[in-house]
Design a protein around this motif. Sequence first.
Motif, short mmCIF file in Angstrom:
data_model
loop_
_atom_site.label_atom_id
_atom_site.label_comp_id
_atom_site.label_asym_id
_atom_site.label_seq_id
_atom_site.Cartn_x
_atom_site.Cartn_y
_atom_site.Cartn_z
N THR A 48 0.84 -1.21 0.00
CA THR A 48 0.00 0.00 0.00
C THR A 48 0.88 1.26 0.00
O THR A 48 0.56 2.25 -0.65
CB THR A 48 -0.91 -0.01 1.25
OG1 THR A 48 -1.69 -1.21 1.19
CG2 THR A 48 -1.82 1.20 1.30
N ASP A 49 1.98 1.20 0.76
CA ASP A 49 2.88 2.36 0.80
C ASP A 49 3.52 2.61 -0.58
O ASP A 49 3.84 3.75 -0.92
CB ASP A 49 3.96 2.15 1.87
CG ASP A 49 3.36 2.00 3.25
OD1 ASP A 49 2.50 2.84 3.59
OD2 ASP A 49 3.70 1.04 3.96
N TRP A 53 3.43 5.94 -2.71
CA TRP A 53 4.68 6.52 -3.26
C TRP A 53 4.50 6.83 -4.75
O TRP A 53 4.79 7.93 -5.23
CB TRP A 53 5.84 5.53 -3.05
CG TRP A 53 7.16 6.10 -3.47
CD1 TRP A 53 7.71 6.07 -4.72
CD2 TRP A 53 8.09 6.81 -2.64
NE1 TRP A 53 8.92 6.71 -4.72
CE2 TRP A 53 9.17 7.17 -3.46
CE3 TRP A 53 8.11 7.18 -1.28
CZ2 TRP A 53 10.28 7.88 -2.95
CZ3 TRP A 53 9.21 7.87 -0.79
CH2 TRP A 53 10.26 8.22 -1.63
N LYS A 54 3.93 5.83 -5.48
CA LYS A 54 3.79 6.00 -6.95
C LYS A 54 2.68 7.01 -7.29
O LYS A 54 2.62 7.52 -8.38
CB LYS A 54 3.43 4.66 -7.59
CG LYS A 54 4.56 3.65 -7.53
CD LYS A 54 4.10 2.32 -8.13
CE LYS A 54 5.10 1.22 -7.86
NZ LYS A 54 4.52 -0.12 -8.00
N ASN A 62 -7.64 8.28 -2.28
CA ASN A 62 -7.78 7.91 -0.86
C ASN A 62 -6.91 8.66 0.13
O ASN A 62 -7.23 8.70 1.32
CB ASN A 62 -7.51 6.40 -0.70
CG ASN A 62 -8.70 5.58 -1.14
OD1 ASN A 62 -9.66 5.43 -0.40
ND2 ASN A 62 -8.65 5.10 -2.37
N VAL A 63 -5.77 9.19 -0.32
CA VAL A 63 -4.81 9.74 0.65
C VAL A 63 -4.77 11.26 0.53
O VAL A 63 -4.35 11.79 -0.50
CB VAL A 63 -3.39 9.16 0.39
CG1 VAL A 63 -2.41 9.65 1.45
CG2 VAL A 63 -3.44 7.64 0.35
N PRO A 64 -5.22 11.98 1.57
CA PRO A 64 -5.11 13.45 1.51
C PRO A 64 -3.63 13.87 1.55
O PRO A 64 -2.86 13.29 2.33
CB PRO A 64 -5.82 13.92 2.79
CG PRO A 64 -6.52 12.72 3.36
CD PRO A 64 -5.83 11.50 2.83
N THR A 69 1.89 8.89 6.47
CA THR A 69 1.43 7.54 6.13
C THR A 69 2.16 6.50 7.00
O THR A 69 2.87 6.85 7.92
CB THR A 69 1.60 7.28 4.62
OG1 THR A 69 2.98 7.45 4.32
CG2 THR A 69 0.76 8.22 3.80
N GLY A 70 1.97 5.21 6.67
CA GLY A 70 2.57 4.12 7.44
C GLY A 70 1.55 3.51 8.39
O GLY A 70 0.97 4.23 9.20
N HIS A 71 1.31 2.20 8.25
CA HIS A 71 0.26 1.57 9.09
C HIS A 71 0.67 0.26 9.74
O HIS A 71 0.01 -0.21 10.64
CB HIS A 71 -1.01 1.36 8.25
CG HIS A 71 -0.77 0.50 7.05
ND1 HIS A 71 -0.27 0.99 5.87
CD2 HIS A 71 -0.91 -0.84 6.87
CE1 HIS A 71 -0.15 0.01 5.00
NE2 HIS A 71 -0.51 -1.11 5.57
#
Length: 350
Positions: A48-49, A53-54, A62-64, A69-71
């Motif tokens: 997912t990271d 990144w890409k 999905n990512v503001p 990040t990092g889960h």
Amino acid sequence: MESIPETMMAWKKTRPEFGGFELLESQVPKPNQGEVLVKTHSTSICGTDLHIWKWDDWAAENVPTGTITGHETCGTVVGLGKGVSTHQIGDKIAVECHLACWNCDRCDEGNAHICEEGEIFGVHSDGAFAQYFTIPAVNARHLPENLPLELASIQDPLGNAIHTLTGGPVKDATVAIHGLGPIGLFAVNAAKAMGAKLVIAIDWDNQTRMNLARELGADVVLGKDDDIIESVLSHTNGKGVDNSCEFSGSPTALSNTIYSTRMGGYVNILSVYGNKLTEVPMNDVVFRYLHVKGINGRKMWSTWDKMHELLSANKIDINTLVTHRINYQEYPKGVELAMSGDCGKIIMDF
Ligand SMILES: NC(=O)c1ccc[n+]([C@@H]2O[C@H](COP(=O)([O-])OP(=O)(O)OC[C@H]3O[C@@H](n4cnc5c(N)ncnc54)[C@H](O)[C@@H]3O)[C@@H](O)[C@H]2O)c1
Ligand SMILES: [Zn+2]
Ligand SMILES: [Zn+2]
């Protein structure tokens, strides 16, 4: 007790483009009601990271921008929000990253991993590529006694693997694992640990991972030079395996699972596909009476219970699977290594 600083270093996705991360000084978050503040020990890098990144379509939706990040993470509780009675300062925990409302129909029926109001920590909101993070106490899972904190962040992908496997029979069953990324490799190891009779591990051409699969207990390892369907059938008296698990994201692998699962068998799919309209040989699903199931996250909490049972019995070979440890400041180097595929799991220490 050590004092908590005002600021910390954190990797933020600041620009909507390939890369686009900056290591910035940020405020240490304060735990709200029902939350704990955690000092990060380590956070592993997940597929997912790499999407984030890409900055592919999924990430952009999905990512503001500005999110830490990092889960896949673990650490020590250093602060308690109001009303938290389940945790104490000093507790060692690992994170379940699916944040649920615990109040909708899905949560009520025991499917909090697909909560209707659900969010993912470190994707939709700030996560753990940082020295500290806050998380609802219920998502901060205490470790089984013999699991060292150094390795505790891998429970997210190990849990994905166990959730996928348990969509079908495992004990005394024949199991095929398609795609030997970190999650597929965990599945190979967990299937053996759960008593599978035969584990067939399949990748395309990643020799590092095919070798890791052998080390982790695969009975048969196949790749692009093999006729996958014929080989799986020949190892199962021409019938196909009881339980096929798809972890590659390749449409070819998906149709291979369907053609090489026995009549009435189980196909469990964790992969995310690049093309939303992936073709499947549907008539084989129908006439061969297959159970095809999508898998998301980890069941809260039956997957964790099963995982802790296996970890407590020392049945999972995490050390073989964790091929690299790096300092969090080397995140871009870790991403490059993960994208090359020449690795198992990569853990970043804080
Ligand atoms: N549903 C969820 O909750 C969830 C959570 C995490 C990850 N995922 C998805 O699970 C999948 C696995 O993640 P990962 O990080 O372990 O994997 P990865 O993407 O690192 O590895 C995939 C592997 O599949 C192999 N492969 C490619 N084509 C193949 C083919 N035709 N047959 C067999 N193998 C093939 C590649 O060589 C690679 O080793 C990804 O698609 C990821 O997006 C889903
Ligand atoms: Zn993950
Ligand atoms: Zn809910």
